[in-house]
Scaffold this active site. Structure first.
Site, short mmCIF file in Angstrom:
data_model
loop_
_atom_site.label_atom_id
_atom_site.label_comp_id
_atom_site.label_asym_id
_atom_site.label_seq_id
_atom_site.Cartn_x
_atom_site.Cartn_y
_atom_site.Cartn_z
N GLU A 306 20.73 7.45 1.83
CA GLU A 306 20.25 7.73 0.48
C GLU A 306 19.25 6.71 -0.04
O GLU A 306 18.44 7.00 -0.92
CB GLU A 306 21.44 7.83 -0.49
CG GLU A 306 22.27 6.57 -0.62
CD GLU A 306 23.43 6.54 0.37
OE1 GLU A 306 24.36 5.77 0.15
OE2 GLU A 306 23.38 7.28 1.36
N ASP A 348 -20.56 -3.17 9.54
CA ASP A 348 -21.89 -3.68 9.23
C ASP A 348 -22.06 -5.05 9.88
O ASP A 348 -21.07 -5.71 10.23
CB ASP A 348 -22.08 -3.83 7.72
CG ASP A 348 -22.34 -2.50 7.04
OD1 ASP A 348 -22.88 -1.61 7.70
OD2 ASP A 348 -21.99 -2.37 5.85
#
Length: 988
Positions: A306, A348
């Site tokens: 649970e 990049d």
């Protein structure tokens, strides 16, 4: 509090009125903006510029929401059944079982609430780190403020890459184009002007307005804020979206499916067992039925972890916080599950793999080469001839033709710039593009920057775009009239040049000289220098009049001149203030026109070579990525030779390896693109649309792709990638919004650190899933097998009833409470016990809980059940195992079995840290795990030995013999799993 709008001040439909009238009504000015005092007053009166959101849910309602779960409903049913059994038995004493189950339900709800709050706090902290900012004028100064602090009357300064922070009426523009797809659905950028439109104009056609959440794709502008917060167009949409729920992630869906599957299996088992018990029971009294139903509820409680959803949220939140410490800001918790599976990083070059402290190192002109010494942004160094072509300055100063040409190149590059050079506490920095800043630094080293002051007035701009690969500025020159100065890629400018500057005059650019310049460019690029050319031309009288008409709003183009901003010892820049260059006057009705047709018949001044050295840590990070099976691709707009050299220095590719250019990509069909992407790691002269094609090709090949970006045009590729990564320093607001992750330091090594951390987080998720599922499987098998084997292990003989439970419902709840929370959460922050970067990336279709894990879960569950029931049998008379210890009553034997199962699950915390690595490896590195285990042991001892808790959980005290047997039997889980790991390592 509702934000004040333009309508509140009488400026209804501001797009239909002259901008000057709107500005006047709002009590501000276009040149200085609001005062800081007035802005603070309006912010306090109107509230922050935030979109409307649902009101905060009170704590008591969030607590009740923790009860809205099928498992909790089962527990509440158990409370009712227990209370009914107590009533049927005569209501003697206190309904202990019912009260204990109810207390466990409430305690579970409180734990879930606390964990949910921690996760929410983590998300809020990360949101604060990535909050949007806007540039405004206040007290005549240019300030960057959080967009949430914008107020009506603020003057916004817009430039390419900005995200508009509030609805605003345009005052001035320079080739301003805005992407408004978030509001209108129109993909193409819309050209904006300050000219008013009709009061009934649709939102998509209000060209004199910019709106919150839209992106500046090109150009610059100035606008006055007319609406903030809920009163913006985006605010109206936000109110409609309040009820929309976020789609669960694949990980959340899989965990939900696992829980549902376990629930279905257990319900079926419970129904079968309860039905069988009732069918075989000789006495079907109400008490027997209730006991059988309690058994069914116990099985359901035992099966479902649970605490799993709450633990998952907290572990993800803590992982994201750790990533933030590594300077990688993940905007959503759910993105973490993708990080560890990245198989390709598209990066990049500038600023990510390199330092992004651009420094002019060489200047090549028609008359020779000059060397610029010094690195970084501090203007210390000299510019001297390089007569011997050895890269070292000659002792003689620049003179003659070379001095004239170098001066034009460096001053021209500084003029064709939007950057500013500033110093604070003797630390120099560049505000704006680092490459443009390099020209400013070099010009100061040359000592000629002061000669421009007062001579030039900037009157227009043709902005840089990634497609054009150049930019131009227009200046009114006190000596020569109107001139155009261009800066861009050498190959691009050479195509537009017909003459070259030689010793102060413009001569024909013949093929021989063009070839020599091209060879210089190739040579510099091969030495990892970025090359930029500078060219210029004096405009004709007709062209100058056209520019003048534009600058004064009386002709095509509608631009207004902006006075040159003088340099100072503290701040120097190009000959303008970036916020006001080439701005369109507020009420200019002129027709607009593109000025790029002026970029022809240019005079080539020269070429500069700019160094941007690789980051020292980048090569190590690339090697680490390769070791982890992650490909690294460099995608840059630089020259192919520069890209190839940097890639080789970093270990991205072999020297001489293929470099794919944007021009090649444009001509490739899909098959050729797939082949290129599978082979090449370096891409140069690449445009944003090429990035998109590369991403799609990689993803079609089954890769999980991370893509970096900083410019506004990179946003689509970042969206298309599995993990879009924006630069936190140089990145535009648009890319930060589009990205899933923001690098606070723009460093490639941070991406690799994030991949490592993402893998660790995913491993930790698997750890606590393995632990929870195997432990709960042990509970299910214990209860189910205990009922089936009740006669064989002596349960039936010692109970006196037909329905016998090996463990009580309250005991099972206690086990889940003690073991499912603390230890599972501690495993979520477990340091790596395996070399997470020494294995290939996880495949997209790999399951979190795969077949191998299920085998381990079933094995550990079976050993737990065997150890628990074996302990019960050992201490009960009449079972399979009969020794001198088989003399206890049912409550004592059940207590020993109950404790065995608790300790077995605590031993299982050590097992679950890895599927293959021994539990004794890195045994004591997780202090939180050992703390949670120790706390669980102390709580279990208290349940067994404290009288009040004995009554609540139906336990009895155990002597030293009992404890010795219990610990020994529980440890079987550890030894059995160690044996499995040995076999797995041998077979691997």
């Amino acid at each position: 509090m509702t934000s004040r709008t333009a309508q509140d001040t009488g400026t209804a439909v501001p797009f239909s009125r002259l901008a000057s009238s709107v500005v006047s009504d709002l009590g501000t000015t276009t040149t200085t903006g609001l005062t800081a005092t007035e802005a603070s007053r309006r912010l306090a009166a109107d509230g922050p510029n935030d979109l409307p959101s649902a009101p905060a849910v009170p704590a008591w309602r969030r607590l009740l929401s923790q009860l809205n779960d099928p498992l909790i409903h089962l527990l509440l049913v158990a409370v009712v059944i227990s209370a009914a059994a107590w009533a049927l038995e005569g209501s003697h004493g206190v309904p202990v079982d019912s009260l204990v189950i109810l207390a466990v339900v409430i305690l579970n709800a409180v734990i879930g609430l606390v964990q949910e709050s921690k996760a929410a706090d983590a998300v809020a902290a990360l949101s604060e780190m990535t909050r949007a900012t806007s540039t405004v004028l206040r007290d005549g100064s240019r300030l960057v403020v959080p967009s949430s602090e914008l107020v009506v009357g603020d003057v916004l300064l817009l430039s390419e890459g900005d995200q508009v922070g509030a609805d605003a009426r345009l005052l001035e523009t320079a080739t301003l184009r805005v992407v408004e797809s978030s509001l209108t659905g129109e993909a193409e950028a819309v050209t904006k002007t300050p000219d008013p439109v009709g009061p009934d104009t649709d939102l998509a056609d209000r060209t004199c307005m910019v709106y919150r959440g839209t992106a500046v794709a090109q150009g610059t502008g100035r606008a006055v804020v007319v609406a903030t917060g809920a009163d913006t167009e985006m605010g109206a949409i936000a109110q409609m979206l309040e009820s929309v729920e976020e789609e669960p992630t694949p990980l959340q869906k899989e965990i939900h499916q696992i829980s549902r599957m376990l629930g279905v299996i257990v319900v079926v088992i419970a129904v079968v067992v309860v039905s069988t018990l009732l069918a075989l029971a000789s006495d079907r009294s109400a008490e027997t039925v209730i006991q059988a139903l309690l058994l069914g509820v116990s099985l359901a409680v035992a099966a479902v972890p649970e605490g799993l959803p709450a633990i998952l949220s907290v572990v993800l939140a803590l992982g994201v916080q750790r990533l933030a410490l590594h300077r990688a800001v993940v905007k959503k918790l759910t993105s973490v599950e993708t990080l560890g599976s990245a198989s390709v990083i598209c990066s990049d070059k500038t600023g990510t793999l390199t330092r992004s402290q651009m420094t002019v190192q060489e200047v090549v002109t028609a008359s020779g080469t000059a060397v610029v010494t010094g690195t970084g942004y501090a203007p210390t160094g000299q510019v001297a001839p390089d007569a011997d072509r050895d890269g070292r300055p000659d002792p003689e100063p620049l003179a003659g033709a070379l001095a004239d040409e170098v001066t034009v190149v460096l001053s021209g590059g500084a003029m064709a710039s939007d950057a500013e050079l500033s110093v604070t506490d003797e630390v120099w920095s560049v505000i704006g593009d680092p490459t443009e800043g390099a020209f400013l630094v070099a010009e100061r080293k040359l000592g000629t920057d002061g000669s421009r002051q007062g001579r030039f007035t900037r009157v227009g701009e043709i902005p840089f775009t990634s497609e054009r690969k150049m930019m131009s500025v227009l200046y009114s020159d006190a000596r020569h009239g109107t001139i155009l100065v261009s800066k861009g890629a050498p190959d691009v400018l050479l195509e537009r040049c017909t003459r070259v500057r030689v010793d102060g005059t413009a001569t024909v650019l013949d093929e021989k000289l063009a070839t020599r310049l091209t060879n210089h460019v190739t040579d510099m690029s091969g030495r990892a220098l970025r090359t930029l050319a500078v060219a210029y031309r004096v405009l004709s009288q007709e062209e100058a009049e056209r520019v003048s008409a534009i600058s004064h709003g009386t002709g095509a183009g509608g631009t207004t001149a902006a006075a040159e901003t003088p340099g100072s010892p503290q701040t120097t820049g190009s000959a303008h203030s970036p916020s006001v260059t080439a701005a369109v006057p507020a009420d200019a009705p002129a027709e607009r026109s593109d000025l790029s047709d002026l970029e022809h018949d240019l005079v080539m001044a020269g070429v500069v070579g700019i160094i941007d050295p690789p980051r020292p840590e980048a090569a190590t990070a690339v090697a680490e990525a390769h070791r982890a099976g992650v490909r690294v691709l460099m995608i840059t707009g630089d020259h192919p030779a520069t890209a190839g050299r940097i890639a080789a220095d970093l270990g991205l590719a072999e020297r001489g390896a293929r470099v794919v250019t944007g021009r090649e990509l444009s001509t490739m069909d899909e098959n050729a693109l797939d082949a290129a992407v599978a082979e090449a790691n370096v891409y140069a002269r690449v445009a944003p649309e090429h990035k998109m094609r590369i991403v799609h090709a990689l993803r079609s090949q089954g890769h999980t792709v991370s893509m970096t970006g900083d410019g506004v045009n990179d946003a689509p590729a970042l969206r298309a990638a599995d993990i879009g990564v924006a630069m936190g320093i140089t990145g535009t607001q648009v890319t930060k919004e589009a990205a899933a992750m923001v690098l606070a330091d723009d460093n490639f090594a941070t991406i690799v650190d994030a991949v490592r951390e993402g893998r660790r987080i995913f491993d930790n998720i698997k750890k606590f899933l393995r632990f929870l599922l195997s432990s709960n499987m042990g509970e299910v098998l214990t209860v189910f097998s205990g009922v089936v084997l009740a006669g064989a292990i002596g349960l039936s003989q010692n109970s006196g009833t037909d329905v016998v439970l090996p463990l009580l419902a309250t005991q099972i709840l206690w086990i889940n409470l003690v073991t499912d929370s603390g230890p599972a959460l501690a495993m979520g922050v477990d340091p790596s016990v395996e070399d997470v970067m020494g294995r290939p990336p996880r495949k997209p279709d790999d399951r979190v809980v795969d077949g191998t894990m299920w085998v381990g879960v079933l094995l550990v569950g079976a050993v737990m059940a065997t150890a628990t029931l074996g302990t019960l049998d050992l201490f009960l008379p009449g079972g399979l195992i009969q020794t001198s210890l088989s003399t206890d009553d049912l409550d004592t034997a059940r207590t020993a079995a109950f404790t065995t199962l608790v300790l077995a699950q605590l031993f299982n915390t050590l097992n679950s840290r890895s599927e293959r690595v021994s539990a004794f490896s890195h045994l004591f590195v997780n202090k939180w795990l050992w703390g949670s285990v120790l706390l669980a042991v102390l709580l279990q001892v208290a349940v067994v030995e404290v009288p009040l808790l004995q009554t609540a959980f139906s336990t009895r005290s155990l002597d030293l013999t009992h404890w010795a047997v219990v610990v020994t039997m529980a440890s079987l889980v550890l030894w059995a799993d160690e044996l499995r790991k040995v076999v797995a390592r041998v077979l691997a």
